[in-house]
Design an enzyme around this catalytic site. Structure first.
Site, mmCIF file in Angstrom:
data_model
loop_
_atom_site.group_PDB
_atom_site.id
_atom_site.type_symbol
_atom_site.label_atom_id
_atom_site.label_comp_id
_atom_site.label_asym_id
_atom_site.label_seq_id
_atom_site.Cartn_x
_atom_site.Cartn_y
_atom_site.Cartn_z
ATOM 1 N N GLU A 1 56.632 19.328 83.630
ATOM 2 C CA GLU A 1 55.909 18.375 84.485
ATOM 3 C C GLU A 1 56.225 18.579 85.963
ATOM 4 O O GLU A 1 56.515 17.628 86.692
ATOM 5 C CB GLU A 1 56.226 16.930 84.042
ATOM 6 C CG GLU A 1 55.879 16.690 82.566
ATOM 7 C CD GLU A 1 56.258 15.290 82.066
ATOM 8 O OE1 GLU A 1 56.867 14.519 82.822
ATOM 9 O OE2 GLU A 1 55.931 14.986 80.894
ATOM 10 N N ASN B 1 55.552 23.561 81.060
ATOM 11 C CA ASN B 1 55.064 22.581 80.083
ATOM 12 C C ASN B 1 54.586 21.330 80.819
ATOM 13 O O ASN B 1 55.237 20.873 81.762
ATOM 14 C CB ASN B 1 56.241 22.211 79.147
ATOM 15 C CG ASN B 1 55.834 21.400 77.950
ATOM 16 O OD1 ASN B 1 54.912 21.764 77.234
ATOM 17 N ND2 ASN B 1 56.537 20.280 77.726
ATOM 18 N N GLU C 1 53.710 18.803 72.195
ATOM 19 C CA GLU C 1 54.093 17.399 71.964
ATOM 20 C C GLU C 1 52.905 16.588 71.457
ATOM 21 O O GLU C 1 52.669 15.453 71.905
ATOM 22 C CB GLU C 1 54.625 16.764 73.259
ATOM 23 C CG GLU C 1 55.722 17.559 73.932
ATOM 24 C CD GLU C 1 56.278 16.901 75.202
ATOM 25 O OE1 GLU C 1 55.972 15.734 75.473
ATOM 26 O OE2 GLU C 1 57.033 17.592 75.918
ATOM 27 N N ASP D 1 50.370 14.135 70.065
ATOM 28 C CA ASP D 1 50.156 12.850 69.385
ATOM 29 C C ASP D 1 48.863 12.242 69.916
ATOM 30 O O ASP D 1 48.372 12.638 70.971
ATOM 31 C CB ASP D 1 51.357 11.893 69.466
ATOM 32 C CG ASP D 1 51.837 11.555 70.850
ATOM 33 O OD1 ASP D 1 51.106 11.816 71.827
ATOM 34 O OD2 ASP D 1 52.951 11.011 70.974
ATOM 35 N N HIS E 1 49.474 15.009 74.585
ATOM 36 C CA HIS E 1 49.533 13.549 74.402
ATOM 37 C C HIS E 1 48.142 12.995 74.687
ATOM 38 O O HIS E 1 47.744 12.841 75.841
ATOM 39 C CB HIS E 1 50.549 12.922 75.364
ATOM 40 C CG HIS E 1 51.963 13.286 75.053
ATOM 41 N ND1 HIS E 1 52.576 12.926 73.880
ATOM 42 C CD2 HIS E 1 52.884 13.987 75.760
ATOM 43 C CE1 HIS E 1 53.829 13.379 73.879
ATOM 44 N NE2 HIS E 1 54.030 14.031 74.999
HETATM 45 C C1 XIL Z 1 59.759 10.941 75.728
HETATM 46 C C2 XIL Z 1 60.446 10.601 74.427
HETATM 47 O O1 XIL Z 1 59.528 10.726 73.380
HETATM 48 C C3 XIL Z 1 61.012 9.205 74.464
HETATM 49 O O2 XIL Z 1 61.803 8.954 73.311
HETATM 50 C C4 XIL Z 1 61.836 9.017 75.720
HETATM 51 O O3 XIL Z 1 62.271 7.670 75.806
HETATM 52 C C5 XIL Z 1 61.044 9.375 76.947
HETATM 53 O O4 XIL Z 1 60.566 10.709 76.828
HETATM 54 N N1 XIL Z 1 56.680 14.291 78.078
HETATM 55 C C6 XIL Z 1 57.842 14.941 77.735
HETATM 56 C C7 XIL Z 1 58.762 14.313 76.783
HETATM 57 O O5 XIL Z 1 58.050 16.088 78.137
HETATM 58 O O6 XIL Z 1 60.102 14.654 77.027
HETATM 59 C C8 XIL Z 1 58.605 12.809 76.754
HETATM 60 O O7 XIL Z 1 59.413 12.318 75.684
HETATM 61 C C9 XIL Z 1 57.163 12.419 76.577
HETATM 62 C C10 XIL Z 1 56.331 12.954 77.702
#
Ligand code: XIL
Length: 387
Positions: free
Chosen positions: A175, A226, A291, A293, A262
């Site tokens: 990020e 990422n 990641e 979801d 996400h």
């Molecule tokens: C999130 C986790 O899922 C949570 O448990 C934590 O409290 C905060 O971070 N992008 C990312 C991840 O790269 O590391 C993040 O994970 C979600 C967004």
């Protein structure tokens, strides 16, 4: 045609081994998807060159792992996935809580679980603006760029070195670009990220060196950029495309670009995802969904998702998987944890939830079924890819 033949043989051999045991205690029969010998799992249906992973909320879920008595969560995690990502346990605040203190206990537990279950591990993450320990946030107020570089270099060499040979992909820089709606628009996070802030005059050089330090500490690991909102072709991914070219031109050991994935049903799906992956692949990079979801918004009073929402969620998961399956350079597809009770979504996105592919009793949702089917179709005969 080769795969069904081989699968039948394997199934017959497995049945010959397992049946006499099961016959004695039918009550011990495992639900589908709970055992390594189940053929209908994500990992067993995936093309050979695609890792299918899940995040693990906290390795504390795995600390007490006893291979002879796994919890239901551990059984599903081991049976369904060929890759694990620590959702939190390799982040700065977890692994480097004080300037001279590294705490590897939780992350080591995850790596040990992965090894016992023949899984690979994605490392996450080394340079990020979030989940930094208080000592970094405080000290960074007065850092010179040289001081920031020293702290980051020590961290990366120590952490990547600790796991050398046991991590196949590292999210080195996470990020690093702002969003379109942030003040200043899409540009490097030279305010929120303490390291980039201290080196705001030469952030790209710092980012490049982060990759160099990681590569020196573990030359085998593939090293990734990422981000979220990075699925389709947009202003943010244009910025990544530019910086990737710049880093490669500078000889930086950058190996891949990860789209977090996400998604929310509040927004549409960007169908340029495959084209986006293809343009990074054309630079010689790997790509990954890191990641995934898909959040479901609920109206006030609604107690659970509607069948239509659940079906749309399945479509979105599957669309991301298809984008990955259709690009040879996509070597890993990771979902961001399961089941819903372990998901980060409700805590961070009020009014949204039900984002994972398993119900709380680990029964599969339509999203799981859709992905399993796509993985199955991607492995006809010996050709694992559609192109
Ligand atoms: C999130 C986790 O899922 C949570 O448990 C934590 O409290 C905060 O971070 N992008 C990312 C991840 O790269 O590391 C993040 O994970 C979600 C967004």
């Amino acid at each position: 045609m080769r795969r069904p033949t081989r699968s039948l043989l394997v199934a017959a051999a497995a049945a010959a081994l397992v049946l006499p045991l099961c016959a004695t205690t039918a009550a011990n029969a495992e639900p589908p998807g709970f055992s390594h010998s189940d053929k209908n799992t994500l990992r067993n249906q995936a093309p050979r060159d695609l890792a299918v992973g899940s995040a693990v909320w906290g390795a504390r879920d795995l600390v007490d792992y006893d291979p002879s008595a796994p919890t239901p969560f551990q059984r599903v995690l081991g049976a369904q996935f060929s890759s694990l990502t620590p959702e939190n346990d390799m982040k700065w605040d977890a692994i480097h809580p004080a300037p001279d203190v590294y705490d590897f206990a939780s992350a080591d537990a995850l790596v040990a679980f992965a090894r016992a279950n023949h899984q690979q591990v994605r490392g996450h993450t080394l340079l990020w603006h979030s989940q930094n320990p208080a000592w970094v946030t405080e000290a960074s107020q007065t850092w010179t760029c040289a001081q920031a570089r020293d702290v980051l270099e020590d961290h990366i060499r120590t952490v990547v070195g600790h796991f050398k040979g046991r991590i196949y992909e590292w999210d080195v820089a996470n990020e690093i670009f702002q969003d379109t709606w942030d003040a200043g628009g899409v540009r490097l996070r030279t305010e929120a990220n303490p390291f980039l802030k201290a080196c705001a005059d030469e952030p790209v050089s710092l980012i490049g060196d982060a990759f160099r330090w990681a590569h020196e500490a573990d030359p085998e690991a593939a090293l990734f950029l990422n981000d979220y909102n990075a699925e389709g072709i947009n202003e943010k991914t244009d910025a990544y495309y530019d910086i990737a070219q710049q880093l490669l031109a500078d000889g930086v050991p950058l190996s891949g670009f990860g789209a977090q994935g996400h998604l929310s049903l509040l927004y549409g799906f960007d169908t340029s995802m495959q084209a986006n992956f293809e343009r990074f692949a054309a630079l010689g990079l790997q790509v990954a969904v890191t990641e995934a979801d898909v959040r479901i918004p609920l109206l006030p009073g609604q107690t659970g998702p509607t069948p239509e929402q659940v079906a749309l969620q399945a479509e979105r998961y599957d669309a991301m998987l298809e984008a990955c399956l259709n690009v040879t350079a996509c070597r890993s597809f990771t979902v961001w944890g399961f089941p819903d009770s372990k998901s980060w979504v409700p805590g961070v996105f009020p009014g949204e939830g039900w984002a994972t592919i398993f119900e709380d009793d680990f029964s599969p949702k339509p999203a799981f079924d859709a992905m399993l089917q796509s993985l199955r179709e991607a492995t006809p005969g010996i050709s694992p890819r559609r192109h």
